[in-house]
Design a protein around this motif. Structure first.
Motif, PDB file in Angstrom:
ATOM      1  N   ILE A 134     -11.161  -7.391 -11.435  1.00 14.65           N
ATOM      2  CA  ILE A 134     -11.071  -5.923 -11.334  1.00 14.65           C
ATOM      3  C   ILE A 134     -11.759  -5.096 -10.575  1.00 14.65           C
ATOM      4  CG2 ILE A 134     -11.402  -3.789 -12.948  1.00 14.65           C
ATOM      5  CD1 ILE A 134     -10.498  -5.471 -15.185  1.00 14.65           C
ATOM      6  N   PRO A 135     -12.849  -5.494 -10.204  1.00 15.20           N
ATOM      7  CA  PRO A 135     -13.476  -4.932  -9.024  1.00 15.20           C
ATOM      8  C   PRO A 135     -13.072  -5.194  -7.542  1.00 15.20           C
ATOM      9  CG  PRO A 135     -15.485  -5.979 -10.499  1.00 15.20           C
ATOM     10  CD  PRO A 135     -13.997  -6.390 -10.967  1.00 15.20           C
ATOM     11  N   LEU A 136     -12.626  -6.585  -7.531  1.00 16.87           N
ATOM     12  CA  LEU A 136     -12.081  -6.910  -6.294  1.00 16.87           C
ATOM     13  C   LEU A 136     -10.836  -5.973  -5.991  1.00 16.87           C
ATOM     14  CD1 LEU A 136     -12.630 -10.820  -5.971  1.00 16.87           C
ATOM     15  CD2 LEU A 136     -13.645  -9.055  -4.850  1.00 16.87           C
ATOM     16  N   LEU A 137      -9.907  -5.747  -7.139  1.00 19.17           N
ATOM     17  CA  LEU A 137      -8.707  -5.218  -6.856  1.00 19.17           C
ATOM     18  C   LEU A 137      -8.957  -3.842  -6.477  1.00 19.17           C
ATOM     19  CD1 LEU A 137      -6.587  -6.647  -9.730  1.00 19.17           C
ATOM     20  CD2 LEU A 137      -6.267  -7.056  -7.085  1.00 19.17           C
ATOM     21  N   GLU A 138      -9.983  -3.176  -7.112  1.00 17.61           N
ATOM     22  CA  GLU A 138     -10.347  -1.754  -6.941  1.00 17.61           C
ATOM     23  C   GLU A 138     -10.828  -1.513  -5.434  1.00 17.61           C
ATOM     24  OE1 GLU A 138     -12.849  -0.715 -10.006  1.00 17.61           O
ATOM     25  OE2 GLU A 138     -11.463  -0.375 -11.383  1.00 17.61           O
ATOM     26  N   LYS A 162      -6.031  -1.528   0.955  1.00 19.58           N
ATOM     27  CA  LYS A 162      -5.480  -2.366   2.130  1.00 19.58           C
ATOM     28  C   LYS A 162      -3.979  -3.023   1.730  1.00 19.58           C
ATOM     29  CE  LYS A 162      -9.896  -3.680   3.742  1.00 19.58           C
ATOM     30  NZ  LYS A 162     -10.708  -4.751   4.184  1.00 19.58           N
ATOM     31  N   MET A 163      -3.918  -3.087   0.481  1.00 20.59           N
ATOM     32  CA  MET A 163      -2.519  -3.506  -0.026  1.00 20.59           C
ATOM     33  C   MET A 163      -1.559  -2.341  -0.463  1.00 20.59           C
ATOM     34  SD  MET A 163      -1.763  -6.135  -3.178  1.00 20.59           S
ATOM     35  CE  MET A 163      -0.038  -6.807  -3.266  1.00 20.59           C
ATOM     36  N   GLY A 164      -0.794  -2.183   0.598  1.00 13.61           N
ATOM     37  CA  GLY A 164       0.251  -0.890   0.267  1.00 13.61           C
ATOM     38  C   GLY A 164       1.282  -1.147  -0.439  1.00 13.61           C
ATOM     39  N   LEU A 165       2.364  -0.326  -0.701  1.00 11.01           N
ATOM     40  CA  LEU A 165       3.588  -0.391  -1.340  1.00 11.01           C
ATOM     41  C   LEU A 165       4.347  -1.504  -0.923  1.00 11.01           C
ATOM     42  CD1 LEU A 165       4.966   0.570  -3.788  1.00 11.01           C
ATOM     43  CD2 LEU A 165       5.897   2.417  -2.326  1.00 11.01           C
TER      44      LEU A 165
END
Length: 58
Positions: free
Chosen positions: A18-22, A27-30
């Motif tokens: 969860i902290p890594l995804l936040e 940087k990870m766009g649609l």
């Protein structure tokens, strides 16, 4: 006993992911998300077939 080990591993993975995804969600766009989303359903179907075969063999 095994279920507790699995649950502890899942909660530990969530606590790390969860902290890594936040941190990296900007940087990870649609377009990246849609690129990966086309692989989700085939992988789900493959896992269901493998699980069905596993259940039928036991």
């Amino acid at each position: 006993m095994n279920i507790f080990v699995i649950l502890i591993c899942l909660f530990a993975a969530l606590a790390v992911l969860i902290p890594l995804l936040e941190k990296y969600q900007g940087k990870m766009g649609l377009e990246s998300a849609t690129k990966y989303s086309k692989y989700i359903w085939p992988l789900v179907m493959i896992s269901l077939v493998v699980q069905l075969i596993y259940v039928l063999m036991n």
